[in-house]
Motif scaffolding. Structure first.
Motif: not given
Length: 580
Positions: A47-49, A399-405, A452-455
């Motif tokens: 997991s990353e975040n 941007f959404l990918n960035g938010l998830m990161r 999407h998933g929570p992790l």
């Protein structure tokens, strides 16, 4: 390598969603077709975040200017959530977790009581019209009761915004009066009947009950003011402080902010409080490092818009003629915004350095306004050779990918704005005689929010081609000269997932990509792969009827842990991979 067993193309009856599926018995896009980019994505069982659900929120703004009024234009007293049914259906299909309301710039120029019936001190119990920040009038048919009714239909959380400018510029004196009036909205929304309220405050719960809702609405978040950095707030606030001395101005801000926080806490000790991160540079460090605010404030907000007005183009500091750019060069200029790109790949959640300003502070980060927001005013009325809303859709996905990161620090975001009649940032667009449809940025948000998933899982991506960024709409110094064509985030429910989601953006204007995905051990064997794709046109305009998500399903065998996928150019795809 994986061996395809069955390809299935389906049209699903999803709420208010257009699904396009065309049978191709050979190798259906987006699983595999001829391409000229080859990449490898390795997904690791680490997991990353976290990925907070509220990253996919929306801003239900009610502006009064620019021929836009948001939900006011679609008010329907008999409609679901007090909206026109076709508009509601599009909104409901977005699976929105959080709804910010009602402003925006106008929030600091209006009285919140205009948006309820039977406010004390009014001769007429009906709601009056309100005057916005540029002087235009707006009706208040879609007010707080309608907002919470929509909230109930969507089963989402709520973020209210209160007027701070009245206190900062001295419109209401003393500052406690402005704070208690603003906190009155929280009493109206959250206090139970019979609650003990501050001395002199109207019995807002009783007024709420008179207006038809005895029980508290239960708002979860409140933002104090909006964009304090703007000149209409920053400059008169400094004048109201009565001094050019930075310490005196800071004292003025802190006294007012402390009054607001105390007044809110008197009403609701648990509501999560949000402050702006962007404000007068003379006071920002002192405000955000204040111990009382650090203890009571849950988060600070950043807003991120780009590219704004496009009237000129630059190569470095040299201006170039817009008509010399090819369609691909126009695409590359605008496809990687908003957001900040580091080393051409990793994307942060904003377009400026304010994230780093609070890195050593305890606040969470939220992004209560963001979008690809731009328009052209080129010499001689020239038009770009492509519809810029197409790269805007790709930019929103990035941007959404960035938010998830950054889900470990960024806890919520609300895309601006949810619904309207004319602005190019509306997620859902409609007109008096025009059925509701998704604009590109809204269609992308709908795709991500539903899938999407929570992790976030750890990944390694190799083989992505660079996208050159030779031209800029503004002469900027700190942006990379290129970004990666592929931007991919993988989410799941855990580190040994039986299902995961691959959020894949292909920014390239003309290159598709073969993507070899090496799966974690839990997903070796027989698989079901669902792809949901948005492919933006190379030419032509975005028009109603184009807001479609293409669904394709394949059953495959991945005994060696690899599945091969294909990413069309100009596309956003979410692959759902699960054990069959």
């Amino acid at each position: 390598m994986n061996k395809p067993l069955i390809y299935t193309l389906m049209t699903l009856a999803l709420p208010a969603a257009s699904i396009r599926a065309e049978r191709d018995p050979a190798l259906p896009t987006p699983f595999k077709q001829d391409s000229n980019m080859t990449a490898v994505l390795e997904i690791l069982p680490e997991s990353e975040n976290p990925v907070p659900r509220n990253l996919f929120g929306q801003f239900l703004e009610r502006p009064s200017w620019g021929d836009e009024t948001g939900p006011e234009a679609f008010y329907d007293p008999e409609g679901p959530g007090f909206l026109r049914p076709d508009v509601f259906d599009k909104i409901a299909a977005m699976d929105i977790p959080l709804l910010r309301f009602p402003g925006g710039t106008d929030i600091d120029f209006m009285d919140w009581t205009d948006m309820i019936d039977n406010a004390p001190g009014r001769e007429n119990p009906a709601r009056p019209e309100s005057r916005g920040h540029l002087g235009q009038m707006i009706s208040n048919q879609f007010g707080y009761h309608e907002y919470f009714a929509l909230r109930d239909r969507l089963a989402c959380e709520t973020l209210l915004v209160v007027n701070l400018r009245d206190a900062l510029i001295g419109n209401m004196s003393p500052d406690e009066a402005a704070a208690h009036h603003a906190a009155g909205l929280l009493a109206y929304a959250n206090a139970p009947l019979g609650a003990e309220l501050p001395a002199g405050m109207p019995d807002w719960p009783a007024i709420r009950a008179r207006n038809g809702h005895p029980e508290p609405f239960g708002a979860e978040y409140v933002q104090i003011g909006n964009e304090w950095i703007m000149g209409h707030t920053r400059n008169p606030a400094a004048e109201a402080a009565g001094s050019d001395d930075a310490e005196k101005i800071l004292e003025w801000y802190l006294n007012i902010l402390h009054s607001y926080v105390r007044a809110i806490r008197e009403i609701d000790p648990k509501i999560k409080i949000i402050l702006d991160n962007q404000m007068d540079d003379r006071v920002r460090d002192g405000v955000l490092r204040d111990p009382y605010l650090q203890e009571e404030v849950w988060a600070v907000t950043l807003h991120s818009y780009a590219p704004w007005a496009v009237s000129r183009l630059f190569r470095g500091s040299e201006e170039v003629s817009p008509d010399t750019l090819s369609p691909a060069e126009w695409w590359n200029t605008f496809v990687a915004m908003p957001g900040e790109y580091r080393d051409g790949v990793a994307q942060a959640v904003y377009g400026h350095g304010d994230w780093r300003f609070v890195e050593d502070m305890p606040y969470r980060i939220v992004v209560t306004e963001w979008n690809w927001n731009g328009w052209t005013s080129l010499p001689g009325g020239q038009r770009p050779p492509i519809d810029l809303s197409h790269p805007a859709g790709i930019g929103a996905a990035g941007f959404l990918n960035g938010l998830m990161r950054h889900g470990d620090r960024v806890k919520l975001a609300t895309q601006s704005m949810l619904v309207g009649t004319s602005w190019n940032i509306t997620a859902v667009r409609a007109g008096p005689e025009q059925a509701a449809f998704y604009r590109p940025q809204g269609l992308v948000s709908r795709l991500y929010s539903n899938h999407h998933g929570p992790l976030r899982l750890k990944t390694r991506l190799t083989g992505s081609s660079p996208i050159p960024r030779e031209f800029r709409p503004h002469p900027q110094e700190d942006e990379p000269d290129e970004v990666d064509a592929l931007d991919i985030v993988v989410t799941a429910h855990g580190t040994a997932p039986g299902m995961l989601w691959i959020h894949a953006v292909n920014r390239s204007y003309d290159q598709s990509a073969d993507l070899a995905v090496r799966l974690p051990p839990a997903l070796h064997g027989s698989l079901r792969v669902e792809s949901r794709s948005i492919v933006f046109p190379a030419t032509g305009d975005w028009v109603p009827g184009m807001d479609e998500i293409e669904l394709k399903i394949r059953e495959t065998e991945a005994a060696d842990g690899q599945v091969d996928l294909e990413l069309p150019p100009r596309s956003v795809t979410v692959f759902t991979v699960l054990k069959d």
